[in-house]
Design an enzyme around this catalytic site. Structure first.
Site: not given
Length: 262
Positions: A180, A209, A228
């Site tokens: 994370r 993000e 990601h």
């Protein structure tokens, strides 16, 4: 999915994370309402572990700078620089894993196959892992050539890789984050990359993000960022959907699995 939303849905019985993380769900509010909160535990372990190893190899083998050098006509200079400075094999490194759930264990298996020495920081050592060494966080930070994050985000560990943790690491350490983004203080990481304390930071996750214009890591040549996608292989996403559908079916028949709020 906060407490206010949960309280506004009187017939709600179950909330299912679309992945492994559940930090976006108020699990305490769900518990108070008798609502199951479930996740897809372990569904992406192999895929994320592969991404972590890929990022390590990209750092140690200078994959992206090397590609850029060839395209820009600097192949010989880059080759000579690599010969003078040396390129590190994974088997010469100690890797420190912070967190040792399904993903951390998958990374450990691959790392051991490469001949890496594996250090693990986890609240309770796990049986059956005689090939790894369970250590404190301070020991892991001081002794690891590569630090790889594999823990969930909580209120207590937000920003855990900040100035103090970085100061405790070896000079020239590489840091990998496939867990994370907010586990890392990105301003502190950018400063450490600038000073050379951290030789490279590779992350598949960021604190924001997409990152805002001017995000401190965007201008750092020794930070390599992927979008990601560690969890995103087709097989992984199909497995994820199968788990969700199967777990809803299990709930209808009696009780779901992978309950994360007791």
């Amino acid at each position: 999915v906060d407490g206010d939303l949960i309280r506004r849905i009187p017939k709600l019985k179950m909330i299912h994370s679309e992945g492994v993380a559940f930090n976006g769900i108020d699990i305490q509010a769900a518990r108070e309402r008798g609502v199951f909160v479930c996740n897809n535990q372990g569904c992406n372990a192999g895929a994320v572990a592969e991404q972590a190893i890929f990022l390590m190899l990209s750092l140690l083998r200078r994959g992206i700078p090397g590609d850029r050098a060839v395209r820009e006509g600097r192949q010989i200079q880059m080759k000579e620089q690599a010969m003078v400075e040396g390129i590190t094999e994974l088997g010469d490194c100690k890797i420190g894993l912070i967190g040792f759930g399904h993903i951390g264990q998958s990374v450990a298996r691959i790392a051991l196959a490469f001949g890496m020495r594996v250090l693990v920081c986890v609240p309770h050592p796990k049986a059956g892992w005689d090939d790894v060494r369970f250590v404190t966080l301070d020991e892991l930070l001081a002794d690891s050539d590569v630090v790889s994050l594999h823990c969930p985000l909580t209120g207590e560990n937000r920003g855990m890789i900040g100035e103090a943790a970085i100061a405790a690491m070896k000079r020239g350490v590489r840091v990998i984050n496939t867990a994370r983004g907010p586990l890392v203080d990105e301003n502190a990481m950018a400063a450490a990359l600038e000073s050379g304390k951290v030789a490279g930071y590779m992350a598949d996750v960021l604190g924001e993000e997409p990152p805002a214009h001017g995000s401190p890591l965007l201008g750092m040549k020794n930070a390599i960022l992927t979008p990601h996608v560690a969890w995103a292989p087709l097989q992984t996403r199909q497995r994820l959907l199968n788990i969700v559908v199967g777990n809803v079916t299990a709930f209808v028949k009696g009780a779901p699995t992978n309950v994360v709020n007791g």
